[in-house]
Design an enzyme around this catalytic site. Structure first.
Site, mmCIF file in Angstrom:
data_model
loop_
_atom_site.group_PDB
_atom_site.id
_atom_site.type_symbol
_atom_site.label_atom_id
_atom_site.label_comp_id
_atom_site.label_asym_id
_atom_site.label_seq_id
_atom_site.Cartn_x
_atom_site.Cartn_y
_atom_site.Cartn_z
ATOM 1 N N TYR A 158 0.827 -1.210 0.000
ATOM 2 C CA TYR A 158 0.000 0.000 0.000
ATOM 3 C C TYR A 158 0.859 1.256 0.000
ATOM 4 C CZ TYR A 158 -2.797 3.856 1.766
ATOM 5 O OH TYR A 158 -3.372 5.088 1.921
ATOM 6 N N LYS A 162 1.105 4.161 -3.021
ATOM 7 C CA LYS A 162 0.819 5.580 -2.816
ATOM 8 C C LYS A 162 2.022 6.437 -3.175
ATOM 9 C CE LYS A 162 -2.426 7.261 -1.219
ATOM 10 N NZ LYS A 162 -3.633 7.846 -1.862
#
Length: 377
Positions: A158, A162
């Site tokens: 994750y 990002k």
């Protein structure tokens, strides 16, 4: 600079943060010409909230997939400002890495390409503190800023997704659009966001209710972070959007990232949950369930079990080394640069944020008790 007369697209408009940004744009701004609300699906609650607005701004609901090129071109055509909040958030490894990349990374790149084709001049990206860290070594930061040197070794999918998406947005600044104008971008790295409607907070409340109104302590008291209220993060997006359209401010902002925090007292994640609900009679365990080093290796053991079971069954552990490190590393940042460059000042005090959040939790608790009781039965 005002946003009056602007056509704006908000991606992830049905989400926790997206709804608050839309609310501010509709209720606080001089009339926008149009606001397009994009998400893969909208809850009935969100649609009802948007439907209550009675202003002159045209509100258009767009349900579709950010990975659909044709859909993104249609969404961006005629728009001058994009606020991109849409992403998959995953701290446990519940989502396959390919899906994270398709939505968070490729989806952002497709949106940037659509902006270039449709001559969208202003682009604000909702990033995350996790693109900074903490790194796997648990190196702390106390009241850091955008110039703080930090070894950002990102190992969790994750955080990686990002960071790549943010890089794409910042590198796109200055790109020449089809009409000869240029794209102007910036990114807002928010701290952990709390407030009414926070899905993570609701999950913690559920676990607390199941544990006789006592929170399990998953982060040590010394692991100070600075959570930020959702209303203040939304307000930062609105202020950044105004400033990016003002030439004198835009020259400082273009291609830059900003940490977005507020005046919430520095505390651990576990103590934040307690502070928001102690007036409701909730308690918290005084210490971690085991020493931190042991907890880290317990998480490693769970990861190994998950790996060994992968050929037969998909087992997602309740914790992992990344999460243990994230929750137990002091990691605080100032919003001074955002204040200096585009005038960000928190709209809500800590007391207001605490009161609003506590009231939401209080209204939610009876329903959650019944739900958890029926689920157990």
């Amino acid at each position: 600079m005002s946003l009056a007369g602007v056509s704006c697209l908000v991606t992830g408009a049905g989400g926790f943060l997206g709804q608050r940004i839309v609310q501010l744009l509709l209720e606080e701004e001089e009339e926008l010409a149009e606001i397009r609300l994009l998400d893969k699906a909208f809850s009935n609650e969100a649609l009802g909230r948007f439907g209550k607005f009675q202003g002159k701004t045209e509100v258009k609901i767009l349900e579709g997939d950010i990975r659909d090129v044709t859909f993104m071109l249609r969404a961006c055509r005629g728009v001058s400002l994009v606020i991109h909040t849409a992403s998959i958030i995953d701290t446990l490894g519940l989502i396959e890495k390919q899906m994270l990349w398709e939505v968070n990374v490729t989806g952002t790149q497709l949106l940037l390409e659509a902006c270039a084709h449709c001559n969208v001049q202003y682009f604000i990206y909702t990033s995350s503190i996790e693109v900074t860290g903490p790194n796997y070594k648990g190196d702390p930061v106390f009241n850091g800023d955008e110039d703080t040197a930090y070894e950002s070794i990102l190992t969790f999918p994750y955080a990686q997704s990002k960071r790549l998406a943010e890089d794409s947005v910042l590198k796109a600044d200055g790109q020449v659009l089809e009409d000869g104008s240029v794209l102007m971008t910036c990114a807002l790295r928010s701290m952990y966001i709390f407030g009414e409607g926070c899905p993570f907070l609701q999950g913690h409340v559920d676990k607390c209710l199941l544990n006789k109104n006592v929170y399990l302590r998953f982060s040590r008291k010394e692991a100070l972070v600075n959570p930020v209220y959702v209303g203040n993060v939304a307000w930062a997006h609105v202020q950044a959007a105004k400033a990016l359209r003002a030439p004198q401010k835009a020259k400082h902002m273009r291609g830059q990232f900003y940490y977005i925090s507020d005046d919430t007292p520095h505390m651990s994640y576990a103590d934040l949950n307690y502070e928001l609900t102690r007036e409701l009679g909730f308690g918290i365990e005084p210490r971690l369930p085991m020493p931190l080093t042991m907890l880290y290796y317990f998480a490693l053991l769970l990861e190994m079990v998950s790996f060994l079971l992968r050929p037969f069954v998909r087992y997602i552990p309740s914790t992992n080394r990344h999460l243990v490190t994230l929750l137990n590393t002091p990691f605080t940042f100032s919003y001074r640069k955002a204040q200096k460059d585009f005038g960000y000042v928190p709209r809500y005090t800590w007391e207001e944020a605490k009161q609003r959040t506590c009231q939401w939790i209080a209204s939610m608790v009876p329903q959650r008790r019944l739900y958890l009781k029926s689920k157990a039965a």
